[in-house]
Design a protein around this motif. Structure first.
Motif, mmCIF file in Angstrom:
data_model
loop_
_atom_site.group_PDB
_atom_site.id
_atom_site.type_symbol
_atom_site.label_atom_id
_atom_site.label_comp_id
_atom_site.label_asym_id
_atom_site.label_seq_id
_atom_site.Cartn_x
_atom_site.Cartn_y
_atom_site.Cartn_z
ATOM 1 N N THR A 73 0.831 -1.207 0.000
ATOM 2 C CA THR A 73 0.000 0.000 0.000
ATOM 3 C C THR A 73 0.861 1.251 0.000
ATOM 4 O OG1 THR A 73 -1.879 -1.105 1.018
ATOM 5 C CG2 THR A 73 -1.745 1.288 1.315
ATOM 6 N N ASP A 188 -5.784 -1.321 -5.080
ATOM 7 C CA ASP A 188 -5.280 -1.839 -3.807
ATOM 8 C C ASP A 188 -6.225 -2.898 -3.252
ATOM 9 O OD1 ASP A 188 -3.889 -2.340 -1.536
ATOM 10 O OD2 ASP A 188 -3.913 -0.289 -0.774
ATOM 11 N N GLU A 189 -5.910 -4.149 -3.462
ATOM 12 C CA GLU A 189 -6.721 -5.296 -3.013
ATOM 13 C C GLU A 189 -8.202 -5.077 -3.307
ATOM 14 O OE1 GLU A 189 -5.365 -7.671 -0.127
ATOM 15 O OE2 GLU A 189 -3.481 -6.652 0.263
HETATM 16 MG MG LIG Z 1 -2.164 -2.790 2.113
#
Ligand SMILES: [Mg+2]
Ligand SMILES: Nc1ncnc2c1ncn2[C@@H]1O[C@H](COP(=O)(O)OP(=O)(O)O)[C@@H](O)[C@H]1O
Length: 379
Positions: A73, A188-189
Protein backbone atom coordinates in the motif's frame (compact mmCIF):
# COMPACT_ATOMS: atom_id res chain seq x y z
CA UNK A 1 -11.07 -12.87 -75.17
CA UNK A 2 -13.65 -12.92 -72.44
CA UNK A 3 -14.39 -9.95 -70.24
CA UNK A 4 -13.23 -10.34 -66.71
CA UNK A 5 -16.09 -10.97 -64.34
CA UNK A 6 -17.02 -7.92 -62.28
CA UNK A 7 -16.27 -8.41 -58.63
CA UNK A 8 -19.41 -9.40 -56.76
CA UNK A 9 -20.59 -6.79 -54.36
CA UNK A 10 -20.90 -8.71 -51.16
CA UNK A 11 -20.74 -7.08 -47.76
CA UNK A 12 -18.88 -9.17 -45.27
CA UNK A 13 -19.61 -8.58 -41.67
CA UNK A 14 -16.54 -9.04 -39.54
CA UNK A 15 -17.41 -10.62 -36.19
CA UNK A 16 -14.69 -8.45 -34.62
CA UNK A 17 -16.38 -5.19 -35.64
CA UNK A 18 -18.36 -5.12 -32.46
CA UNK A 19 -15.25 -5.44 -30.35
CA UNK A 20 -13.30 -2.90 -32.41
CA UNK A 21 -16.08 -0.40 -32.02
CA UNK A 22 -15.92 -0.87 -28.27
CA UNK A 23 -12.15 -0.49 -28.31
CA UNK A 24 -12.46 2.78 -30.12
CA UNK A 25 -15.13 3.93 -27.69
CA UNK A 26 -12.63 4.29 -24.84
CA UNK A 27 -9.10 4.68 -26.16
CA UNK A 28 -6.67 5.27 -23.33
CA UNK A 29 -3.09 6.32 -23.17
CA UNK A 30 -0.81 4.21 -21.05
CA UNK A 31 2.29 5.31 -19.17
CA UNK A 32 5.37 3.40 -18.08
CA UNK A 33 6.52 3.67 -14.46
CA UNK A 34 10.07 3.68 -13.15
CA UNK A 35 11.07 3.48 -9.51
CA UNK A 36 14.68 4.17 -8.63
CA UNK A 37 15.96 3.43 -5.15
CA UNK A 38 12.65 4.35 -3.56
CA UNK A 39 12.73 4.48 0.24
CA UNK A 40 10.07 5.14 2.85
CA UNK A 41 10.37 4.98 6.59
CA UNK A 42 7.69 5.55 9.25
CA UNK A 43 9.05 6.75 12.58
CA UNK A 44 12.42 5.44 13.75
CA UNK A 45 12.06 1.70 13.16
CA UNK A 46 9.58 0.94 10.41
CA UNK A 47 11.24 0.74 7.01
CA UNK A 48 8.24 0.30 4.71
CA UNK A 49 10.23 0.44 1.44
CA UNK A 50 13.93 -0.34 1.47
CA UNK A 51 15.34 0.80 -1.87
CA UNK A 52 12.87 -0.34 -4.54
CA UNK A 53 14.07 -0.44 -8.17
CA UNK A 54 11.38 -1.42 -10.62
CA UNK A 55 10.28 -0.72 -14.18
CA UNK A 56 6.65 -1.27 -15.20
CA UNK A 57 5.96 -1.17 -18.95
CA UNK A 58 3.22 0.96 -20.46
CA UNK A 59 0.07 -1.15 -20.88
CA UNK A 60 1.21 -3.85 -18.49
CA UNK A 61 -0.97 -5.60 -15.90
CA UNK A 62 1.58 -5.50 -13.08
CA UNK A 63 0.97 -6.97 -9.62
CA UNK A 64 2.64 -6.24 -6.29
CA UNK A 65 2.35 -9.44 -4.27
CA UNK A 66 3.38 -9.99 -0.68
CA UNK A 67 2.23 -10.63 2.89
CA UNK A 68 0.44 -8.06 5.00
CA UNK A 69 2.77 -5.25 6.08
CA UNK A 70 5.39 -5.79 3.33
CA UNK A 71 4.88 -2.28 1.88
CA UNK A 72 2.41 -2.77 -0.99
CA UNK A 73 0.00 0.00 0.00
CA UNK A 74 2.87 2.36 0.78
CA UNK A 75 4.25 1.80 -2.71
CA UNK A 76 0.85 2.45 -4.32
CA UNK A 77 0.36 5.59 -2.24
CA UNK A 78 3.73 6.90 -3.39
CA UNK A 79 2.74 6.21 -7.02
CA UNK A 80 -0.49 8.13 -6.43
CA UNK A 81 1.37 11.00 -4.74
CA UNK A 82 -0.48 10.47 -1.44
CA UNK A 83 2.79 9.70 0.34
CA UNK A 84 6.22 11.30 -0.14
CA UNK A 85 9.22 8.97 -0.42
CA UNK A 86 12.22 9.65 1.85
CA UNK A 87 14.61 8.87 -0.96
CA UNK A 88 14.75 7.79 -4.58
CA UNK A 89 12.94 8.81 -7.71
CA UNK A 90 9.65 8.09 -9.40
CA UNK A 91 9.09 8.52 -13.14
CA UNK A 92 5.69 8.18 -14.79
CA UNK A 93 5.63 8.24 -18.57
CA UNK A 94 9.33 9.10 -18.51
CA UNK A 95 8.77 12.26 -16.43
CA UNK A 96 10.10 12.72 -12.92
CA UNK A 97 6.95 13.17 -10.80
CA UNK A 98 8.58 12.69 -7.38
CA UNK A 99 7.60 16.23 -6.37
CA UNK A 100 4.36 16.51 -8.40
CA UNK A 101 1.13 16.59 -6.33
CA UNK A 102 -1.49 13.84 -6.77
CA UNK A 103 -4.02 15.83 -8.81
CA UNK A 104 -1.38 16.66 -11.42
CA UNK A 105 -0.46 13.00 -12.02
CA UNK A 106 -2.43 10.97 -14.56
CA UNK A 107 -3.05 8.28 -11.96
CA UNK A 108 -6.21 7.07 -10.28
CA UNK A 109 -6.85 4.55 -7.49
CA UNK A 110 -9.45 1.87 -6.77
CA UNK A 111 -9.58 0.97 -3.08
CA UNK A 112 -10.73 -2.20 -1.37
CA UNK A 113 -13.31 -0.22 0.56
CA UNK A 114 -14.80 1.16 -2.71
CA UNK A 115 -14.93 4.68 -1.17
CA UNK A 116 -18.23 5.45 -2.93
CA UNK A 117 -20.96 7.82 -1.70
CA UNK A 118 -23.67 5.38 -0.55
CA UNK A 119 -26.58 7.82 -0.67
CA UNK A 120 -25.83 9.06 -4.20
CA UNK A 121 -26.86 7.40 -7.45
CA UNK A 122 -24.36 5.47 -9.53
CA UNK A 123 -24.50 8.27 -12.09
CA UNK A 124 -23.63 10.96 -9.52
CA UNK A 125 -20.83 8.78 -8.11
CA UNK A 126 -19.35 8.36 -11.58
CA UNK A 127 -19.66 12.07 -12.37
CA UNK A 128 -18.16 13.21 -9.06
CA UNK A 129 -14.49 13.33 -10.10
CA UNK A 130 -15.37 15.03 -13.39
CA UNK A 131 -17.41 17.64 -11.52
CA UNK A 132 -14.48 18.31 -9.18
CA UNK A 133 -12.31 18.88 -12.23
CA UNK A 134 -14.82 21.43 -13.53
CA UNK A 135 -15.92 19.52 -16.62
CA UNK A 136 -19.13 20.73 -18.27
CA UNK A 137 -22.46 18.96 -17.77
CA UNK A 138 -22.42 17.82 -21.40
CA UNK A 139 -18.94 16.30 -21.08
CA UNK A 140 -19.85 14.67 -17.77
CA UNK A 141 -22.91 13.07 -19.28
CA UNK A 142 -21.02 11.81 -22.32
CA UNK A 143 -18.17 10.30 -20.30
CA UNK A 144 -20.42 8.71 -17.68
CA UNK A 145 -22.56 7.11 -20.40
CA UNK A 146 -19.46 5.85 -22.16
CA UNK A 147 -17.90 4.27 -19.08
CA UNK A 148 -21.23 2.79 -17.92
CA UNK A 149 -21.56 1.17 -21.32
CA UNK A 150 -17.97 -0.02 -21.25
CA UNK A 151 -18.30 -1.71 -17.85
CA UNK A 152 -21.83 -2.84 -18.82
CA UNK A 153 -23.71 -1.24 -15.98
CA UNK A 154 -26.18 0.63 -18.13
CA UNK A 155 -29.25 -0.49 -16.17
CA UNK A 156 -27.75 0.46 -12.81
CA UNK A 157 -26.90 4.13 -13.34
CA UNK A 158 -30.03 5.51 -11.66
CA UNK A 159 -29.73 3.27 -8.60
CA UNK A 160 -28.38 4.43 -5.28
CA UNK A 161 -25.09 2.79 -4.32
CA UNK A 162 -26.54 1.46 -1.05
CA UNK A 163 -28.98 -0.61 -3.12
CA UNK A 164 -26.19 -2.51 -4.90
CA UNK A 165 -24.39 -5.76 -4.14
CA UNK A 166 -20.68 -5.90 -3.27
CA UNK A 167 -19.70 -7.01 -6.76
CA UNK A 168 -21.74 -4.23 -8.38
CA UNK A 169 -20.19 -1.67 -6.04
CA UNK A 170 -16.70 -2.83 -6.96
CA UNK A 171 -17.50 -2.43 -10.67
CA UNK A 172 -18.81 1.10 -9.98
CA UNK A 173 -15.61 1.92 -8.08
CA UNK A 174 -13.62 0.73 -11.08
CA UNK A 175 -15.81 2.74 -13.48
CA UNK A 176 -15.40 5.83 -11.33
CA UNK A 177 -11.62 5.54 -11.54
CA UNK A 178 -11.69 4.90 -15.29
CA UNK A 179 -14.00 7.78 -16.12
CA UNK A 180 -11.27 10.27 -15.21
CA UNK A 181 -9.10 8.81 -17.99
CA UNK A 182 -5.90 8.17 -16.05
CA UNK A 183 -2.81 6.77 -17.80
CA UNK A 184 -2.16 4.52 -14.83
CA UNK A 185 -4.74 2.76 -12.67
CA UNK A 186 -3.77 1.65 -9.16
CA UNK A 187 -5.82 -1.08 -7.51
CA UNK A 188 -5.28 -1.84 -3.81
CA UNK A 189 -6.72 -5.30 -3.01
CA UNK A 190 -9.96 -4.36 -4.79
CA UNK A 191 -11.42 -7.88 -4.74
CA UNK A 192 -10.53 -9.11 -1.26
CA UNK A 193 -13.92 -8.23 0.28
CA UNK A 194 -15.82 -10.35 -2.25
CA UNK A 195 -16.81 -14.01 -1.96
CA UNK A 196 -14.82 -16.59 -3.92
CA UNK A 197 -17.20 -17.03 -6.88
CA UNK A 198 -17.67 -13.34 -7.56
CA UNK A 199 -14.02 -12.75 -7.01
CA UNK A 200 -13.05 -15.24 -9.71
CA UNK A 201 -15.53 -13.66 -12.11
CA UNK A 202 -14.21 -10.14 -11.48
CA UNK A 203 -10.61 -11.31 -11.85
CA UNK A 204 -11.37 -12.35 -15.41
CA UNK A 205 -13.45 -9.24 -16.08
CA UNK A 206 -10.76 -6.86 -14.76
CA UNK A 207 -8.09 -8.52 -16.84
CA UNK A 208 -10.24 -8.25 -20.01
CA UNK A 209 -10.98 -4.59 -19.33
CA UNK A 210 -7.29 -3.86 -18.86
CA UNK A 211 -6.39 -5.58 -22.12
CA UNK A 212 -9.14 -3.77 -24.04
CA UNK A 213 -8.09 -0.38 -22.66
CA UNK A 214 -4.38 -1.05 -23.00
CA UNK A 215 -3.96 0.98 -19.80
CA UNK A 216 -1.19 0.38 -17.23
CA UNK A 217 -2.64 -1.38 -14.17
CA UNK A 218 -0.71 -1.70 -10.91
CA UNK A 219 -2.61 -4.22 -8.85
CA UNK A 220 -1.97 -5.12 -5.20
CA UNK A 221 -2.85 -8.44 -3.61
CA UNK A 222 -1.63 -10.86 -0.93
CA UNK A 223 -3.19 -13.80 -2.82
CA UNK A 224 -0.74 -15.64 -5.09
CA UNK A 225 -3.48 -17.37 -7.10
CA UNK A 226 -5.11 -14.05 -7.88
CA UNK A 227 -1.74 -12.59 -8.88
CA UNK A 228 -0.94 -15.50 -11.20
CA UNK A 229 -4.30 -15.58 -12.95
CA UNK A 230 -4.43 -11.85 -13.71
CA UNK A 231 -0.93 -10.49 -14.21
CA UNK A 232 1.50 -10.01 -17.07
CA UNK A 233 4.25 -9.74 -14.44
CA UNK A 234 4.46 -9.99 -10.67
CA UNK A 235 6.82 -8.39 -8.15
CA UNK A 236 7.05 -10.35 -4.90
CA UNK A 237 7.78 -8.10 -1.91
CA UNK A 238 8.99 -8.93 1.58
CA UNK A 239 9.78 -6.33 4.28
CA UNK A 240 9.96 -3.48 1.78
CA UNK A 241 12.36 -5.31 -0.55
CA UNK A 242 11.56 -6.74 -3.96
CA UNK A 243 12.50 -10.41 -3.92
CA UNK A 244 11.68 -11.31 -7.51
CA UNK A 245 10.06 -9.83 -10.62
CA UNK A 246 8.80 -12.10 -13.36
CA UNK A 247 5.91 -13.59 -15.29
CA UNK A 248 3.56 -15.81 -13.29
CA UNK A 249 5.24 -18.98 -14.60
CA UNK A 250 8.75 -17.66 -13.87
CA UNK A 251 7.86 -16.78 -10.30
CA UNK A 252 5.91 -20.00 -9.67
CA UNK A 253 8.21 -22.47 -11.42
CA UNK A 254 11.56 -20.79 -10.72
CA UNK A 255 11.31 -18.86 -7.44
CA UNK A 256 14.68 -17.28 -6.68
CA UNK A 257 14.63 -17.96 -2.96
CA UNK A 258 12.83 -19.86 -0.23
CA UNK A 259 10.65 -16.89 0.72
CA UNK A 260 9.24 -16.58 -2.81
CA UNK A 261 8.84 -20.36 -3.10
CA UNK A 262 6.88 -20.57 0.16
CA UNK A 263 4.81 -17.49 -0.66
CA UNK A 264 3.87 -19.00 -4.03
CA UNK A 265 2.45 -21.94 -2.07
CA UNK A 266 5.23 -24.50 -2.34
CA UNK A 267 5.57 -27.01 0.51
CA UNK A 268 8.17 -29.36 -0.96
CA UNK A 269 11.41 -27.58 -0.08
CA UNK A 270 14.32 -29.72 1.09
CA UNK A 271 17.58 -28.43 2.53
CA UNK A 272 20.50 -29.34 0.28
CA UNK A 273 23.18 -31.10 2.32
CA UNK A 274 25.72 -31.77 -0.43
CA UNK A 275 25.65 -31.15 -4.13
CA UNK A 276 27.48 -31.24 -7.44
CA UNK A 277 26.48 -29.85 -10.83
CA UNK A 278 24.05 -32.64 -11.55
CA UNK A 279 23.01 -34.08 -8.19
CA UNK A 280 21.95 -33.07 -4.67
CA UNK A 281 21.66 -34.87 -1.36
CA UNK A 282 18.62 -34.05 0.80
CA UNK A 283 16.55 -35.89 3.41
CA UNK A 284 14.87 -37.66 0.49
CA UNK A 285 18.19 -39.19 -0.62
CA UNK A 286 20.32 -38.41 -3.64
CA UNK A 287 18.53 -36.97 -6.69
CA UNK A 288 19.81 -36.39 -10.21
CA UNK A 289 19.36 -32.85 -11.58
CA UNK A 290 19.42 -31.50 -15.09
CA UNK A 291 22.39 -29.08 -14.88
CA UNK A 292 20.96 -27.02 -17.76
CA UNK A 293 17.87 -26.17 -15.68
CA UNK A 294 19.69 -24.75 -12.68
CA UNK A 295 19.95 -21.03 -12.06
CA UNK A 296 21.20 -20.95 -8.50
CA UNK A 297 24.77 -21.92 -7.72
CA UNK A 298 24.86 -21.82 -3.94
CA UNK A 299 23.59 -24.38 -1.47
CA UNK A 300 20.07 -23.77 -0.36
CA UNK A 301 16.89 -25.66 -1.05
CA UNK A 302 15.60 -28.14 -3.53
CA UNK A 303 12.08 -27.40 -4.79
CA UNK A 304 9.88 -30.25 -5.99
CA UNK A 305 6.48 -29.25 -7.33
CA UNK A 306 3.86 -31.83 -6.20
CA UNK A 307 2.15 -31.80 -9.62
CA UNK A 308 5.35 -32.95 -11.37
CA UNK A 309 5.52 -36.23 -9.44
CA UNK A 310 4.16 -39.45 -10.84
CA UNK A 311 3.03 -42.21 -8.50
CA UNK A 312 2.90 -45.95 -8.98
CA UNK A 313 4.06 -46.21 -12.57
CA UNK A 314 7.10 -47.77 -14.20
CA UNK A 315 9.90 -45.30 -13.60
CA UNK A 316 10.83 -43.86 -17.05
CA UNK A 317 14.50 -44.07 -18.02
CA UNK A 318 16.57 -41.18 -16.67
CA UNK A 319 14.02 -40.36 -13.94
CA UNK A 320 14.75 -40.47 -10.21
CA UNK A 321 13.03 -43.25 -8.31
CA UNK A 322 11.81 -42.73 -4.73
CA UNK A 323 10.10 -45.35 -2.60
CA UNK A 324 7.71 -44.36 0.17
CA UNK A 325 4.48 -44.83 2.04
CA UNK A 326 1.18 -42.93 1.75
CA UNK A 327 0.58 -41.25 5.13
CA UNK A 328 -2.43 -39.11 4.23
CA UNK A 329 -4.79 -38.71 1.28
CA UNK A 330 -6.85 -35.56 0.71
CA UNK A 331 -9.73 -35.79 -1.72
CA UNK A 332 -10.07 -32.41 -3.53
CA UNK A 333 -12.52 -33.46 -6.23
CA UNK A 334 -10.57 -32.56 -9.34
CA UNK A 335 -7.33 -33.73 -7.78
CA UNK A 336 -5.99 -35.96 -5.03
CA UNK A 337 -3.26 -34.83 -2.67
CA UNK A 338 -0.97 -37.36 -1.05
CA UNK A 339 1.33 -36.84 1.90
CA UNK A 340 4.11 -39.36 1.46
CA UNK A 341 6.79 -40.55 3.85
CA UNK A 342 10.13 -41.01 2.05
CA UNK A 343 12.97 -42.15 4.32
CA UNK A 344 11.32 -40.25 7.18
CA UNK A 345 10.92 -37.01 5.16
CA UNK A 346 7.52 -35.69 4.05
CA UNK A 347 6.87 -35.24 0.34
CA UNK A 348 3.59 -33.88 -1.04
CA UNK A 349 2.30 -35.19 -4.37
CA UNK A 350 -0.77 -34.20 -6.40
CA UNK A 351 -2.52 -36.30 -8.99
CA UNK A 352 -5.40 -35.37 -11.28
CA UNK A 353 -8.49 -37.37 -10.38
CA UNK A 354 -8.77 -39.39 -13.57
CA UNK A 355 -10.94 -42.00 -11.92
CA UNK A 356 -8.30 -44.72 -11.76
CA UNK A 357 -7.58 -46.57 -8.55
CA UNK A 358 -6.43 -44.19 -5.85
CA UNK A 359 -3.57 -45.02 -3.56
CA UNK A 360 -4.72 -45.76 -0.03
CA UNK A 361 -3.21 -44.69 3.27
CA UNK A 362 -0.53 -47.23 4.15
CA UNK A 363 0.22 -48.20 0.50
CA UNK A 364 3.84 -48.46 -0.56
CA UNK A 365 4.31 -46.32 -3.68
CA UNK A 366 7.03 -45.67 -6.21
CA UNK A 367 7.50 -42.00 -7.13
CA UNK A 368 9.03 -40.93 -10.46
CA UNK A 369 10.82 -37.58 -10.44
CA UNK A 370 12.06 -36.04 -13.69
CA UNK A 371 15.48 -34.32 -13.27
CA UNK A 372 14.24 -31.36 -15.35
CA UNK A 373 11.51 -30.64 -12.78
CA UNK A 374 13.92 -30.26 -9.87
CA UNK A 375 14.83 -26.66 -9.10
CA UNK A 376 17.52 -25.35 -6.79
CA UNK A 377 16.43 -22.35 -4.79
CA UNK A 378 18.62 -19.97 -2.76
CA UNK A 379 18.13 -19.75 0.99
MG1 LIG B 1 -2.16 -2.79 2.11
N1 LIG C 1 1.03 5.99 8.17
C1 LIG C 1 1.83 5.07 8.74
N2 LIG C 1 2.42 5.28 9.91
C2 LIG C 1 3.25 4.37 10.48
N3 LIG C 1 3.51 3.17 9.95
C3 LIG C 1 2.93 2.87 8.76
C4 LIG C 1 2.06 3.79 8.11
N4 LIG C 1 1.64 3.22 6.95
C5 LIG C 1 2.23 2.00 6.89
N5 LIG C 1 3.00 1.79 7.99
C6 LIG C 1 3.82 0.59 8.25
O1 LIG C 1 4.60 0.35 7.08
C7 LIG C 1 4.68 -1.04 6.80
C8 LIG C 1 4.10 -1.30 5.41
O2 LIG C 1 2.71 -1.06 5.43
P1 LIG C 1 1.76 -1.20 4.16
O3 LIG C 1 2.41 -0.50 3.01
O4 LIG C 1 0.41 -0.74 4.54
O5 LIG C 1 1.80 -2.78 3.91
P2 LIG C 1 0.82 -3.71 3.04
O6 LIG C 1 -0.05 -2.85 2.22
O7 LIG C 1 1.75 -4.57 2.25
O8 LIG C 1 0.06 -4.55 4.05
C9 LIG C 1 3.92 -1.73 7.92
O9 LIG C 1 4.84 -2.11 8.89
C10 LIG C 1 2.98 -0.66 8.42
O10 LIG C 1 2.65 -0.87 9.77
Amino acid sequence: MTNPMPAPEVEYSDPLDDIRERDEAMPREASSIELKGLRKQFGKDTVALDGVDLTIEAGEFFTLLGPSGCGKTTLLRILAGLEDPDGGKLLIGGKDVTDIPPHRRSVNTVFQSYALFPHLSVRDNLAFGLRMRGESAVERQRKVAEVADFIQLGSLVERRVDQLSGGQRQRIALARALVCEPNVLLLDEPLSALDAGLRGQLQVELQRIQKRLGMTFVFVTHDQDEAMVMSDRIAVLDSGIIQQVGTPSEVYEHPVNAFVARFMGHDNLFAIQRSADDWVDTDLGRLQLDPAQQRVEQQGWLLIRPETLELGIEVPPGYNRLEGTVRERLYRGSRIEYRLDINGATLMAVASNLGQRLHAVGDRVTVSVCPEDLVRVAA
